[in-house]
Write a protein that holds these residues in place. Structure first.
Motif, mmCIF file in Angstrom:
data_model
loop_
_atom_site.group_PDB
_atom_site.id
_atom_site.type_symbol
_atom_site.label_atom_id
_atom_site.label_comp_id
_atom_site.label_asym_id
_atom_site.label_seq_id
_atom_site.Cartn_x
_atom_site.Cartn_y
_atom_site.Cartn_z
ATOM 1 N N ARG A 160 -4.361 7.453 -10.130
ATOM 2 C CA ARG A 160 -4.564 8.427 -9.240
ATOM 3 C C ARG A 160 -5.627 9.515 -9.648
ATOM 4 O O ARG A 160 -6.098 10.058 -9.152
ATOM 5 C CB ARG A 160 -3.305 9.036 -9.296
ATOM 6 N N TRP A 161 -5.779 9.695 -11.194
ATOM 7 C CA TRP A 161 -6.572 10.651 -11.431
ATOM 8 C C TRP A 161 -8.328 10.169 -11.078
ATOM 9 O O TRP A 161 -9.169 10.804 -10.740
ATOM 10 C CB TRP A 161 -6.315 10.710 -13.244
ATOM 11 N N ALA A 162 -8.255 8.783 -11.541
ATOM 12 C CA ALA A 162 -9.493 8.396 -11.297
ATOM 13 C C ALA A 162 -10.122 8.349 -9.853
ATOM 14 O O ALA A 162 -11.422 8.356 -9.543
ATOM 15 C CB ALA A 162 -9.602 6.716 -11.849
ATOM 16 N N LEU A 163 -9.237 8.103 -8.991
ATOM 17 C CA LEU A 163 -9.481 8.278 -7.431
ATOM 18 C C LEU A 163 -9.353 9.683 -6.976
ATOM 19 O O LEU A 163 -9.949 9.948 -5.872
ATOM 20 C CB LEU A 163 -8.669 7.390 -6.738
ATOM 21 N N ASP A 164 -8.910 10.730 -7.682
ATOM 22 C CA ASP A 164 -8.773 11.875 -7.449
ATOM 23 C C ASP A 164 -7.982 12.028 -6.021
ATOM 24 O O ASP A 164 -8.715 12.830 -4.993
ATOM 25 C CB ASP A 164 -10.440 12.345 -7.264
ATOM 26 N N ILE A 165 -7.014 11.582 -5.930
ATOM 27 C CA ILE A 165 -6.092 11.654 -4.708
ATOM 28 C C ILE A 165 -4.972 12.594 -5.259
ATOM 29 O O ILE A 165 -4.594 12.561 -5.964
ATOM 30 C CB ILE A 165 -5.745 10.302 -4.159
ATOM 31 N N PRO A 170 0.676 8.705 -1.145
ATOM 32 C CA PRO A 170 1.549 7.686 -1.905
ATOM 33 C C PRO A 170 0.560 6.636 -2.800
ATOM 34 O O PRO A 170 -0.520 6.287 -1.792
ATOM 35 C CB PRO A 170 2.278 7.114 -0.888
ATOM 36 N N LEU A 171 0.766 6.163 -3.775
ATOM 37 C CA LEU A 171 0.254 5.242 -4.350
ATOM 38 C C LEU A 171 1.290 3.932 -4.824
ATOM 39 O O LEU A 171 2.203 4.217 -5.457
ATOM 40 C CB LEU A 171 -0.359 5.628 -5.736
ATOM 41 N N VAL A 172 1.119 2.853 -4.279
ATOM 42 C CA VAL A 172 1.832 1.640 -4.376
ATOM 43 C C VAL A 172 0.868 0.479 -4.977
ATOM 44 O O VAL A 172 -0.254 0.507 -4.916
ATOM 45 C CB VAL A 172 2.646 1.425 -3.142
ATOM 46 N N VAL A 173 1.947 -0.525 -5.667
ATOM 47 C CA VAL A 173 1.316 -1.741 -6.323
ATOM 48 C C VAL A 173 1.859 -2.809 -5.088
ATOM 49 O O VAL A 173 3.146 -2.797 -4.762
ATOM 50 C CB VAL A 173 1.835 -1.821 -7.492
ATOM 51 N N PHE A 174 1.017 -3.654 -4.751
ATOM 52 C CA PHE A 174 1.598 -4.768 -3.990
ATOM 53 C C PHE A 174 0.917 -5.924 -4.140
ATOM 54 O O PHE A 174 -0.086 -5.918 -4.766
ATOM 55 C CB PHE A 174 1.383 -3.953 -2.509
ATOM 56 N N ASP A 175 1.362 -7.072 -3.557
ATOM 57 C CA ASP A 175 0.637 -8.189 -3.383
ATOM 58 C C ASP A 175 0.244 -8.645 -2.002
ATOM 59 O O ASP A 175 1.284 -8.758 -1.196
ATOM 60 C CB ASP A 175 1.798 -9.233 -3.995
#
Ligand SMILES: Nc1nc2c(ncn2[C@@H]2O[C@H](COP(=O)(O)OP(=O)(O)OP(=O)(O)O)[C@@H](O)[C@H]2O)c(=O)[nH]1
Ligand SMILES: [Mg+2]
Lengths: 203, 181
Positions: A160-165, A170-175
């Motif tokens: 989140r920090w690196a993308l500066d969002i 929302p930030l999710v992990v998915f397959d």
């Protein structure tokens, strides 16, 4: 004489050819992040590819070394469909995320309910353009980290920090290979869209 | 206009769908469009959608401009057709099918089943902008009805709820075989 049905009001005699209402979501991200895979996992038809205007990709510009076995890439849009009900179709468009395809995005993103930006944590900077684009266009979006081989190489706060969002995104992990995983990621996007629409039109 | 309903691209597009009688006399269309010979009702093709044979090969970089006589989508009166725009063959288009050739014929044949501009481009292996230009032509000639989506849909809470409910109903796994139709 035959009566002429109107397209917007009870065209009973023409229901068979009355087209459904089309809505769309955009799936964006850098080369090889899993856009085609994600569209294919959720679409009810095999994903189709629509060729865009440009037909040549500058060879050697894009770093594909992190995705073994991937030698070619298409400058094209993936296209998938989910029939929501007989009168409503959800289209999915997978679009390349690089800066130089910006002109293609306008074309596709206009009128989209929202966007999902797929991220490969080994190549975070590949998705900056897509994140910036959705932010700038004020399109509801979420970021999905594609956990290749189950490994996420950064923790979410770092990403989140690196993308500066902002925290609102929302930030999710998915397959990308799993229907349910893609479905849930798209539901997160739609939730952002719904929340925003509700805020704009309080009941 | 009800928010969320597809909006007919213009009045000519609005009047006809493939279930109207093919006996109708075609309405006058824009004057520069050459009139296609209209065949008699007996020669009308069967109504059930038939997928055109898949054309082979990929579209080249130059062909699009030949197909559209150098015209570019969106260079005319309005913005280019949105990629999700729904296109449907009209009874006139159905009647004219045999007089049409190549891409125009493919498009009119394929759109007996309503579909989006993007889907059509993908299935026929045509560039998006070629489909846009040809679809505008065919609409002007009365062969296609073009339903441009209403931009207000994006903020339509009831539509969003329907999409969410519909997506929730998607099973955890799609199974291995789906067919594209
Ligand atoms: N192990 C693993 N492999 C994946 C996953 N998602 C995608 N892949 C593989 O990664 C490669 C690239 O995926 P694609 O879906 O083609 O990626 P893309 O974003 O469409 O790529 P371009 O269209 O070339 O930009 C393919 O070989 C996929 O099979 C995943 O979640 N895990
Ligand atoms: Mg792809």
């Amino acid at each position: 004489m035959v009566s002429v049905p109107s397209p917007t009001h009870g065209a009973h005699s023409a229901t068979a050819v009355e087209p459904p209402l089309p809505v769309k979501l955009v799936i964006a991200g850098g080369f090889g992040v899993g856009k085609t895979t994600a569209v294919g996992a959720i679409s009810e038809i095999r994903p189709l590819t629509t060729e865009a205007l440009i037909t040549e990709v500058a060879a050697g510009v894009d770093d594909l070394t992190h995705t073994p076995g991937k030698t070619t890439t298409t400058v094209a849009m993936d296209f998938g469909v989910i029939t929501i009900d007989p009168k409503l179709k959800l289209y999915l468009f997978g679009t390349p995320g690089q800066d130089r395809f910006g002109f293609m995005w306008d074309d596709v993103v206009e009128g989209a309910l929202g966007g999902l930006v797929i991220v490969d944590t080994r190549r975070l900077d590949d998705c900056y353009a897509a994140v910036d684009y959705f932010e700038h266009k004020d399109v509801p979006f979420a970021v999905a980290i594609n956990a290749f081989d189950g490994e996420v190489q950064h923790d979410l706060d770092e990403v989140r920090w690196a993308l500066d969002i902002s925290e609102h995104v929302p930030l999710v992990v998915f397959d990308a290979r799993e229907t349910r995983s893609v479905r849930d990621a798209l539901l997160v996007v739609l939730d952002v869209a719904l929340t925003r629409a509700q805020a704009a039109n309080p009941a | 206009m009800v928010a969320g309903e597809p909006v007919p691209h213009n009045a000519a597009a609005r009047e006809r769908t493939a279930e109207d009688s093919a006996r109708d006399v075609p309405e006058p269309t824009e004057s520069e469009v050459p009139t296609e010979p209209v065949e008699s009702a007996e020669s009308v093709e069967p109504a059930e959608p038939v997928e055109p044979a898949e054309p082979v090969g990929r579209a080249s970089a130059i062909r699009p401009f030949l197909l559209t006589a150098g015209r570019v989508a969106g260079s005319g009166t309005g913005p280019p057709l949105p990629v999700e725009t729904q296109i449907v063959t009209t009874p006139d288009g159905l009647s004219a099918l045999r007089s049409l050739t190549f891409e125009r014929r493919d498009i009119v044949a394929a759109c007996r089943r309503p579909q989006s501009v993007a889907e059509l481009a993908a299935r026929l292996h045509l560039h998006l902008n070629v489909v846009r230009v040809l679809a505008e032509d065919l609409r002007a000639a009365g062969h296609l009805a073009v339903h441009v989506p209403n931009t207000g849909t994006v903020h339509d809470i009831s539509v969003l709820r329907r999409v969410i409910d519909g997506l929730r109903a998607v099973p955890d796994s799609r199974g291995s075989l789906r067919d594209s139709s």
